[in-house]
Design an enzyme around this catalytic site. Structure first.
Site, PDB file in Angstrom:
ATOM      1  N   HIS A  51       4.889   3.105  12.645  1.00  9.14           N
ATOM      2  CA  HIS A  51       3.955   4.213  12.847  1.00  9.14           C
ATOM      3  C   HIS A  51       4.587   5.382  13.597  1.00  9.14           C
ATOM      4  O   HIS A  51       3.885   6.234  14.133  1.00  9.14           O
ATOM      5  CB  HIS A  51       2.655   3.763  13.519  1.00  9.14           C
ATOM      6  CG  HIS A  51       1.722   3.075  12.579  1.00  9.14           C
ATOM      7  ND1 HIS A  51       0.391   2.901  12.843  1.00  9.14           N
ATOM      8  CD2 HIS A  51       1.933   2.525  11.358  1.00  9.14           C
ATOM      9  CE1 HIS A  51      -0.190   2.267  11.833  1.00  9.14           C
ATOM     10  NE2 HIS A  51       0.743   2.019  10.916  1.00  9.14           N
ATOM     11  N   ASP A  71       6.542   1.951   6.236  1.00 11.18           N
ATOM     12  CA  ASP A  71       5.252   1.239   6.214  1.00 11.18           C
ATOM     13  C   ASP A  71       4.315   2.069   5.326  1.00 11.18           C
ATOM     14  O   ASP A  71       3.804   3.099   5.774  1.00 11.18           O
ATOM     15  CB  ASP A  71       4.706   1.116   7.628  1.00 11.18           C
ATOM     16  CG  ASP A  71       3.267   0.613   7.690  1.00 11.18           C
ATOM     17  OD1 ASP A  71       2.808  -0.010   6.718  1.00 11.18           O
ATOM     18  OD2 ASP A  71       2.610   0.877   8.711  1.00 11.18           O
ATOM     19  N   ASP A 115       3.855  -6.234   3.476  1.00  8.39           N
ATOM     20  CA  ASP A 115       3.711  -5.064   4.338  1.00  8.39           C
ATOM     21  C   ASP A 115       4.981  -4.920   5.174  1.00  8.39           C
ATOM     22  O   ASP A 115       5.998  -4.502   4.654  1.00  8.39           O
ATOM     23  CB  ASP A 115       2.447  -5.197   5.190  1.00  8.39           C
ATOM     24  CG  ASP A 115       1.902  -3.846   5.619  1.00  8.39           C
ATOM     25  OD1 ASP A 115       2.700  -3.033   6.125  1.00  8.39           O
ATOM     26  OD2 ASP A 115       0.695  -3.595   5.475  1.00  8.39           O
ATOM     27  N   HIS A 126       0.827  -1.214   0.000  1.00 10.14           N
ATOM     28  CA  HIS A 126       0.000   0.000   0.000  1.00 10.14           C
ATOM     29  C   HIS A 126       0.855   1.255   0.000  1.00 10.14           C
ATOM     30  O   HIS A 126       1.863   1.347   0.693  1.00 10.14           O
ATOM     31  CB  HIS A 126      -0.984  -0.001   1.177  1.00 10.14           C
ATOM     32  CG  HIS A 126      -0.382   0.069   2.541  1.00 10.14           C
ATOM     33  ND1 HIS A 126      -0.148   1.263   3.194  1.00 10.14           N
ATOM     34  CD2 HIS A 126       0.025  -0.893   3.401  1.00 10.14           C
ATOM     35  CE1 HIS A 126       0.352   1.029   4.394  1.00 10.14           C
ATOM     36  NE2 HIS A 126       0.486  -0.283   4.538  1.00 10.14           N
ATOM     37  N   GLU A 158      -5.153   1.241   2.853  1.00 10.20           N
ATOM     38  CA  GLU A 158      -4.859   0.206   3.847  1.00 10.20           C
ATOM     39  C   GLU A 158      -4.840   0.761   5.263  1.00 10.20           C
ATOM     40  O   GLU A 158      -5.326   0.110   6.201  1.00 10.20           O
ATOM     41  CB  GLU A 158      -3.515  -0.448   3.522  1.00 10.20           C
ATOM     42  CG  GLU A 158      -3.241  -1.741   4.295  1.00 10.20           C
ATOM     43  CD  GLU A 158      -2.620  -1.525   5.665  1.00 10.20           C
ATOM     44  OE1 GLU A 158      -2.567  -2.484   6.452  1.00 10.20           O
ATOM     45  OE2 GLU A 158      -2.185  -0.392   5.956  1.00 10.20           O
ATOM     46  N   GLU A 159      -4.269   1.947   5.449  1.00 13.19           N
ATOM     47  CA  GLU A 159      -4.120   2.492   6.799  1.00 13.19           C
ATOM     48  C   GLU A 159      -5.447   2.766   7.479  1.00 13.19           C
ATOM     49  O   GLU A 159      -5.512   2.894   8.704  1.00 13.19           O
ATOM     50  CB  GLU A 159      -3.272   3.766   6.776  1.00 13.19           C
ATOM     51  CG  GLU A 159      -1.799   3.556   6.440  1.00 13.19           C
ATOM     52  CD  GLU A 159      -1.032   2.806   7.517  1.00 13.19           C
ATOM     53  OE1 GLU A 159      -1.628   2.436   8.557  1.00 13.19           O
ATOM     54  OE2 GLU A 159       0.179   2.573   7.313  1.00 13.19           O
TER      55      GLU A 159
END
Length: 346
Positions: A322, A187, A242, A69, A221-222
């Site tokens: 994150h 990510d 991922d 993603h 996706e997030e």
């Protein structure tokens, strides 16, 4: 592994330089489509804005799909405060303290760009003392300070900034001499770069694939629904590329490909996991198996949407996910090697 490190870094650097929080991904998708055209790989764009590329294999009835993603964490302007600062509303799940002091850009609906810094509402110990240290880092206590000579809501509105505009965090990408990569949004932009390079390698080396293979670049996706629609209909095996999560009490590593056995959506397909680990052992690819209790993926979204597919989740080990993240080229190369060997074998 006979792969071009510089080309992988080239893809990664370009992808990381294009801001793309969930909901604001048109520019980065234009880049992805441009690279696929350069590689002469057929692709289409879904109604939701994802991009799906296809490389034909011997068997077109049994297909594999791999996803990554391009959408990232970010924020949106929730309110323009009377002082001219911007209240924020998060996009995706992250800790507020991880963005404190970060530079950002505000992308308006009319195409204007402004810069600023994300701060707490009490950013100075010289003014607020202990209150500055003890203030809870919640969205209500965070704001964007614009790099503009303004001091009122009216002046901000006159600039063209409004509620609903996107706030993009600075990536601060750094490639070190010892192979580490430090940046926000590894990510999952590291995986997108890996898949772009995998396509290039397969096409340019005329690698024969046993099964037609699709590359699904998702853009939501997030926020949980990235691969929940438009899956190529003949997909039987789905691999979400991922990330792994190295850290306290985890088995993952920044120097290996990480294979997820289970996350918050439940166990991944055991036969798929065995197939991937068998390839790693046969090809001497360094790998780690891990469990992530606070994790979900495009594969999770696809299963929740009702697709009858076998799923797996793999990725490079991304430390401090994150937040301001880090990985190593060893992990990226191991992940790439596993993908190419998986695509090449029945």
């Amino acid at each position: 592994m006979n792969y071009n490190d510089d080309k992988i870094k080239y893809y990664l650097k370009n992808i990381l330089s294009i801001s793309s929080p969930s909901g604001y991904t048109e520019k980065i998708m234009d880049y992805i489509k441009e690279e696929l055209v350069n590689l002469n790989v057929p692709h289409f764009e879904t109604n939701k804005g994802a991009v799906v590329a296809t490389i034909k294999g011997k068997n077109e009835d049994y297909q594999r799909t791999l996803s990554a993603h391009v959408d990232t964490l970010g924020a949106m302007v929730k309110k323009i405060n009377p002082t001219g600062s911007l209240a924020i509303d998060p996009i995706g799940g992250f800790m507020m303290n991880s963005i404190e002091g970060e530079n950002c850009t505000i992308e308006t609906i009319h195409g204007k760009t402004f810069t600023g810094t994300i701060q707490s509402t009490k950013p100075s110990v010289h003014i607020s003392g202990g209150e500055a240290r003890e203030l809870k880092r919640t969205p209500e206590n965070m704001e964007v300070i614009l790099d503009e000579k303004i001091s009122s809501k009216k002046e901000v509105e006159e600039l063209g900034i409004s509620v609903g505009d996107f706030i993009c965090f600075s990536a601060r990408t750094c490639f070190t001499e010892k192979g580490f990569i430090k940046s926000r949004h590894l990510d999952d932009k590291a995986s997108v770069a890996i898949l772009l390079y995998a396509i290039k390698h397969i096409v340019e080396n005329k690698v024969e694939l046993p099964y037609t293979t699709n590359i699904f670049i998702s853009n939501y996706e997030e926020v949980g629904h990235g691969a929940s629609a438009s899956m190529p209909e003949k997909t039987k095996e789905f691999v979400s590329v991922d990330m792994g999560c190295p850290g306290l009490d985890q088995n993952s590593s920044e120097y290996s490909v990480c294979i997820c056995a289970k996350d918050s959506s439940g166990p991944y397909d055991l036969s798929m996991r065995k197939k991937l680990t068998d390839i790693c052992e046969k090809e001497s690819i360094d790998y780690k198996i891990d469990v992530y209790p606070h994790y979900g993926s495009d594969a999770s979204a696809a299963l929740r949407a009702g697709y009858d597919i076998k799923t797996a989740l793999i990725g490079a080990g991304i430390f401090a996910s994150h937040g301001y993240e880090r990985t190593h080229m060893d992990s990226i190369l191991c992940t790439l090697d596993l993908i190419i060997k998986y695509c090449s074998e029945e």
